[in-house]
Design an enzyme around this catalytic site. Sequence first.
Site, mmCIF file in Angstrom:
data_model
loop_
_atom_site.group_PDB
_atom_site.id
_atom_site.type_symbol
_atom_site.label_atom_id
_atom_site.label_comp_id
_atom_site.label_asym_id
_atom_site.label_seq_id
_atom_site.Cartn_x
_atom_site.Cartn_y
_atom_site.Cartn_z
ATOM 1 N N HIS A 12 13.200 11.801 3.284
ATOM 2 C CA HIS A 12 12.634 13.375 3.526
ATOM 3 C C HIS A 12 12.788 14.695 2.235
ATOM 4 O O HIS A 12 11.913 14.488 2.725
ATOM 5 C CB HIS A 12 13.549 13.852 5.112
ATOM 6 C CG HIS A 12 12.507 15.189 6.003
ATOM 7 N ND1 HIS A 12 11.638 14.478 6.754
ATOM 8 C CD2 HIS A 12 11.396 15.379 5.214
ATOM 9 C CE1 HIS A 12 10.345 15.197 7.044
ATOM 10 N NE2 HIS A 12 10.685 16.142 6.104
ATOM 11 N N SER A 43 -1.391 27.258 -5.325
ATOM 12 C CA SER A 43 -1.523 28.360 -5.083
ATOM 13 C C SER A 43 -2.134 29.170 -6.368
ATOM 14 O O SER A 43 -1.756 30.116 -6.235
ATOM 15 C CB SER A 43 0.209 28.877 -5.089
ATOM 16 O OG SER A 43 0.866 28.615 -3.796
ATOM 17 N N HIS A 97 15.060 12.532 12.112
ATOM 18 C CA HIS A 97 13.957 12.601 12.807
ATOM 19 C C HIS A 97 13.153 11.557 12.158
ATOM 20 O O HIS A 97 11.463 11.562 13.561
ATOM 21 C CB HIS A 97 12.858 14.353 12.607
ATOM 22 C CG HIS A 97 12.580 14.603 11.332
ATOM 23 N ND1 HIS A 97 12.453 15.513 10.859
ATOM 24 C CD2 HIS A 97 11.892 13.151 10.537
ATOM 25 C CE1 HIS A 97 11.907 15.739 9.327
ATOM 26 N NE2 HIS A 97 11.426 14.376 9.835
ATOM 27 N N HIS A 98 13.343 11.155 11.582
ATOM 28 C CA HIS A 98 12.186 9.528 11.449
ATOM 29 C C HIS A 98 12.736 8.407 12.349
ATOM 30 O O HIS A 98 12.593 7.593 11.903
ATOM 31 C CB HIS A 98 12.682 9.422 10.407
ATOM 32 C CG HIS A 98 11.919 10.498 8.394
ATOM 33 N ND1 HIS A 98 10.288 10.328 8.600
ATOM 34 C CD2 HIS A 98 12.346 11.446 8.222
ATOM 35 C CE1 HIS A 98 10.526 10.968 7.857
ATOM 36 N NE2 HIS A 98 10.856 11.852 7.199
ATOM 37 N N TRP A 158 7.235 -0.056 4.244
ATOM 38 C CA TRP A 158 7.759 0.484 2.586
ATOM 39 C C TRP A 158 8.860 1.235 2.763
ATOM 40 O O TRP A 158 10.026 1.407 1.706
ATOM 41 C CB TRP A 158 7.028 1.569 2.197
ATOM 42 C CG TRP A 158 6.901 3.689 2.560
ATOM 43 C CD1 TRP A 158 6.658 3.855 4.139
ATOM 44 C CD2 TRP A 158 7.722 3.483 2.097
ATOM 45 N NE1 TRP A 158 6.672 4.863 4.402
ATOM 46 C CE2 TRP A 158 7.522 5.343 3.421
ATOM 47 C CE3 TRP A 158 7.915 4.482 1.402
ATOM 48 C CZ2 TRP A 158 8.232 6.616 3.511
ATOM 49 C CZ3 TRP A 158 8.700 5.530 0.869
ATOM 50 C CH2 TRP A 158 8.655 6.835 2.346
ATOM 51 N N GLU A 191 11.492 13.308 -0.009
ATOM 52 C CA GLU A 191 10.888 13.203 -1.314
ATOM 53 C C GLU A 191 9.574 12.672 -0.517
ATOM 54 O O GLU A 191 8.237 13.423 -1.275
ATOM 55 C CB GLU A 191 10.888 10.750 -0.447
ATOM 56 C CG GLU A 191 9.571 10.798 -1.170
ATOM 57 C CD GLU A 191 9.660 10.488 -2.855
ATOM 58 O OE1 GLU A 191 9.994 10.337 -3.771
ATOM 59 O OE2 GLU A 191 8.047 10.093 -3.283
ATOM 60 N N ARG A 225 2.038 0.867 14.681
ATOM 61 C CA ARG A 225 1.112 0.668 13.841
ATOM 62 C C ARG A 225 1.817 -0.590 13.359
ATOM 63 O O ARG A 225 2.980 -0.796 13.571
ATOM 64 C CB ARG A 225 2.598 2.126 12.687
ATOM 65 C CG ARG A 225 3.943 1.704 12.606
ATOM 66 C CD ARG A 225 4.472 3.266 12.423
ATOM 67 N NE ARG A 225 4.181 3.139 10.605
ATOM 68 C CZ ARG A 225 4.833 3.688 9.236
ATOM 69 N NH1 ARG A 225 5.873 4.808 10.108
ATOM 70 N NH2 ARG A 225 4.934 3.739 8.839
ATOM 71 N N LYS A 243 3.485 29.880 4.195
ATOM 72 C CA LYS A 243 2.639 29.047 2.923
ATOM 73 C C LYS A 243 1.591 29.688 2.945
ATOM 74 O O LYS A 243 0.471 29.922 2.899
ATOM 75 C CB LYS A 243 3.502 27.757 2.505
ATOM 76 C CG LYS A 243 4.595 28.448 1.720
ATOM 77 C CD LYS A 243 4.958 26.945 1.257
ATOM 78 C CE LYS A 243 5.682 26.499 -0.034
ATOM 79 N NZ LYS A 243 4.955 27.459 -1.237
ATOM 80 N N TYR A 285 9.081 16.189 0.128
ATOM 81 C CA TYR A 285 8.306 17.870 -0.006
ATOM 82 C C TYR A 285 8.496 17.207 -1.897
ATOM 83 O O TYR A 285 8.007 18.111 -1.943
ATOM 84 C CB TYR A 285 9.531 18.419 0.353
ATOM 85 C CG TYR A 285 9.769 18.772 1.928
ATOM 86 C CD1 TYR A 285 8.562 18.932 2.340
ATOM 87 C CD2 TYR A 285 10.663 18.411 2.353
ATOM 88 C CE1 TYR A 285 8.563 19.572 4.054
ATOM 89 C CE2 TYR A 285 10.689 18.792 3.902
ATOM 90 C CZ TYR A 285 9.157 18.170 4.608
ATOM 91 O OH TYR A 285 8.872 18.776 5.670
ATOM 92 N N HIS A 342 0.680 -1.488 -0.250
ATOM 93 C CA HIS A 342 0.235 -0.519 -0.003
ATOM 94 C C HIS A 342 1.338 1.495 0.341
ATOM 95 O O HIS A 342 0.680 1.733 -0.358
ATOM 96 C CB HIS A 342 -1.006 -0.282 1.205
ATOM 97 C CG HIS A 342 -1.732 1.259 1.360
ATOM 98 N ND1 HIS A 342 -2.362 2.029 0.615
ATOM 99 C CD2 HIS A 342 -1.123 1.685 2.244
ATOM 100 C CE1 HIS A 342 -3.369 3.197 1.173
ATOM 101 N NE2 HIS A 342 -2.257 3.329 1.851
ATOM 102 N N THR A 369 6.713 26.498 6.161
ATOM 103 C CA THR A 369 5.548 26.259 5.865
ATOM 104 C C THR A 369 4.381 26.860 6.991
ATOM 105 O O THR A 369 3.232 27.419 5.859
ATOM 106 C CB THR A 369 4.890 24.947 6.203
ATOM 107 O OG1 THR A 369 6.757 23.956 6.195
ATOM 108 C CG2 THR A 369 4.087 24.131 6.152
ATOM 109 N N ASP A 401 5.666 22.294 -26.251
ATOM 110 C CA ASP A 401 5.962 21.024 -25.314
ATOM 111 C C ASP A 401 7.838 20.495 -24.912
ATOM 112 O O ASP A 401 8.181 21.607 -24.452
ATOM 113 C CB ASP A 401 6.885 19.893 -26.802
ATOM 114 C CG ASP A 401 6.021 18.288 -26.304
ATOM 115 O OD1 ASP A 401 6.238 18.242 -25.177
ATOM 116 O OD2 ASP A 401 5.020 17.898 -27.244
ATOM 117 N N SER A 442 13.054 6.746 -13.745
ATOM 118 C CA SER A 442 11.549 7.118 -14.929
ATOM 119 C C SER A 442 11.471 8.451 -14.044
ATOM 120 O O SER A 442 11.215 10.094 -15.335
ATOM 121 C CB SER A 442 10.205 6.437 -14.524
ATOM 122 O OG SER A 442 9.235 7.968 -15.304
ATOM 123 N N SER A 443 11.980 8.062 -12.417
ATOM 124 C CA SER A 443 11.750 10.163 -12.134
ATOM 125 C C SER A 443 12.183 11.286 -12.384
ATOM 126 O O SER A 443 12.449 11.698 -12.236
ATOM 127 C CB SER A 443 11.377 10.122 -10.397
ATOM 128 O OG SER A 443 10.600 9.951 -10.402
#
Lengths: 341, 528
Positions: free
Chosen positions: B256, B271, B305-306, B145, B258, B453, B334, B260, B80, B331, B109, B172-173
């Site tokens: 991390h 925006s 921090h993870h 994951w 990722e 979890r 924003k 963002y 998932h 943040t 293009d 690809s990315s």
Amino acid sequence: MNLPHHPRIPSALAGIASLLLPAASFAQEAAGPAYQAASKYNLQPPVSEIASQIYDLHTLVLIFCAVIFVAVFSAMFYAIIYHRKSAGHEPAQFHENTTVEIVWTVVPFVILILMAWPATKTVIAMKDTSSPDLTIKATGYQWQWGYDYLKGEGDLKDVADGIAFYSALATSYEERTNVKPKDADYLLDVDNRLVVPVGKKVRILTTANDVLHAWWVPALGVKQDAIPGFIRDTWFKATAVGVYRGVCAELCGKEHGFMPIVVEVKSVEDFRAWAAERQKARTAGAGAAPAPAAAAPAAPAAAAPATPAVAAPVAPAAAAPAADVPARAATSVAARSASGG
Amino acid sequence: MQATHSHPAVHDHHAHAQPTGLMRWITTTNHKDIGTMYLWFSFTMFLVGGILALALRSELFQPGLQLVEPEVFNQLTTMHGVIMVFGAIMPAFVGFANWMIPLQIGAADMAFARMNNWSFWLLPPAALLLVISFFVPGGAAAGGWTLYPPLSVQMGPGMDLAIFALHILGASSIMGSINIVTTILNMRAPGMTLMKMPLFCWTWLITAYLLIAVMPVLAGAITMILTDRHFDTHFFNAAGGGDPVLFQHVFWFFGHPEVYIMILPAFGIVSEIIPAFARKPLFGYTSMVYATSSIAILSFIVWAHHMFTVGMPATAQLFFMYATMLIAVPTGVKVFNWVATMWKGSMTFETPMLFACGFIFVFTMGGFTGLILAITPIDIQLHDTYFVVAHFHYVLVAGSLFALFAGVYYWLPKWTGHMYNETLGKAHFWLSVIFFNITFFVQHFLGLAGMPRRVPDYALQFADFNMISTIGAFGFGITQLLFLYIVVSCIRGGEKAADKPWEGAQGLEWTVPSPAPHHTFETPPVVR
């Protein structure tokens, strides 16, 4: 001894928070008996100084968040209600205002410092594992915990030295598969509890035999990963006698959800008595030990025949706790095979 | 969402001898076709990942083991996560980039049209590997994951398939990002300076740099897992001189930024939409650009921090705590900017605006829980609990996904030439936001009270909230079928959309006809 855990927060502010989040309003109610079931909406009632600090920090930050939340979204919803086209509002065309932009950069920064200050003190206190009264090694296995009481430094240094046992889930397979009704401590009960004295600094060394695990007892404010091949440490000083329950908090395979941790905090006298009993059983050898069936303390080689044969190959010999290794009990092995382990 | 060639204002001389049918889509180098394919691909993966989520929520409906074995449950949570992050959210934003960046900067293009085709067509094989992995011996990857070793080294061949899939998706990315950076930096219409660019382009420019910086890091980490699994290297095995925690450092150095990568383009979409429906310019364009850049730069120095519970020195815990808390500043800027843009506007609340407002409201709640989790001592208590699950679903579902929905409704008239059904669109919003909160708000309580979890079963005091959460999840899942219906019926027909269907919308994309013709801006527009 039981620390009240909400003295620093002005009750008026807590009241504001409780309007927003049910979490805050239940803080008082949750301060009842100190076991996991006591808490439903908030952190469990703390039973150590560190856990109290964490509890207060959380309340503090939640209140800050609640106030900012109200301020920001009052503005947003005011605009949504009054500055809409259907209300006949004409669009202003202003944009860019240096003063405003500096204010809303600096003010949050100051608020962050207000939060970081107490947090820093707690971090430093949490990391200070020096001068423990008792040192215990907790080893994570797939899927149970092994505990070794080590020779320590303080006045309890010899009391429990050498006591070692495994601690596995005591909830029956039938309860898990809904064949039997579930009891109150469903999934939070073990065959052998970790026993520690109240009011003494207990240092926990964590390691693991196979994959990552994490030793977590919420009420004590302790969570430390157990890493195979490495030793990490953490500590707690329980402030109240009682039974505190936790679980493995790092995904460790299919039985990850089934390796709880139960810490029984006894008075120092009771702890000494428990340790003496254990020591007597240990030196007397496995056969004579009047220990619970699920955890016969066993001398390493000599005891093997006394233990049911099925236990021998399953015992994780590679990472056997130091001196004398209790063979894994036949009952828990049977439960494990039944569960497809 | 097909572009047609029928509009009279279109210079159509390039559209000669186009392949038709399937070959059109396989061989296309058109940014609009490729964008469309990205969006359909990601929606398909969104449904696949959603089915996995509903399966695992079903198991969690009641305590006890009912539907799936614990090992299957772990496969469900793992896949998932992988499918939603790499298959649904990321490709969806690339789809938006393909469709909208050339239209917004006045380019004909994307810069590398053939590479664009290749970066899309890498996705289906990768997705196939992920889906097939459920059917190999041992099942799909089940280590979460994050693929932490040593557990991921224990897994069966499903883990290898997941690693190959991630390699392909990463390639690809990277190609997509190179394309986006090159397009934005080189193909802007005359007069469009960087600081005149729409914010969506700005956020994607920054995101693309993040992707180029960190996808190779992920590739390195999972390659080390692969060689540890098969070639007896011991990068993550202490017995051979390695360190399991090394993986976590490398993974989160990718992981991390990722986070963002999945939220900055969402900021860009919101925006665009808020000023359009407030009929008022964005309050602080410059500060939005700087805030986005600050978030991107800070994202490189907060990764640990993870992993506050792995046992790092106090100084490291403090450093990562301070750095993480600092992210609240840009943040906040924003959010304040969006609210200031709405202030004294003349707002209407069509579906895109509803989703944008919903985004601000619910994403900000995710931001607050993020701040709570940044505080190291609190994080140590809440790490790997449902509080974290609630937090990242508030920022990824109510954040990224709601912004994607907002963007789809906003630009659907441009893509299809038709207006979508506004009533159904609003219903989609309200059902989504209500079911989302039913699903995830209660998970804060679960995490605070101590539910970890990634467990298939739980203690009895967690039963009520899990039941509520599962009910919410099914409501949310079924609501998304309504979205599919709205989009399909909008493609098939509906009220004809004007070139600029939104009164307050700004930008070059609204100067071309609706639906946007196959080729646009063959002669670049001039921006004043």
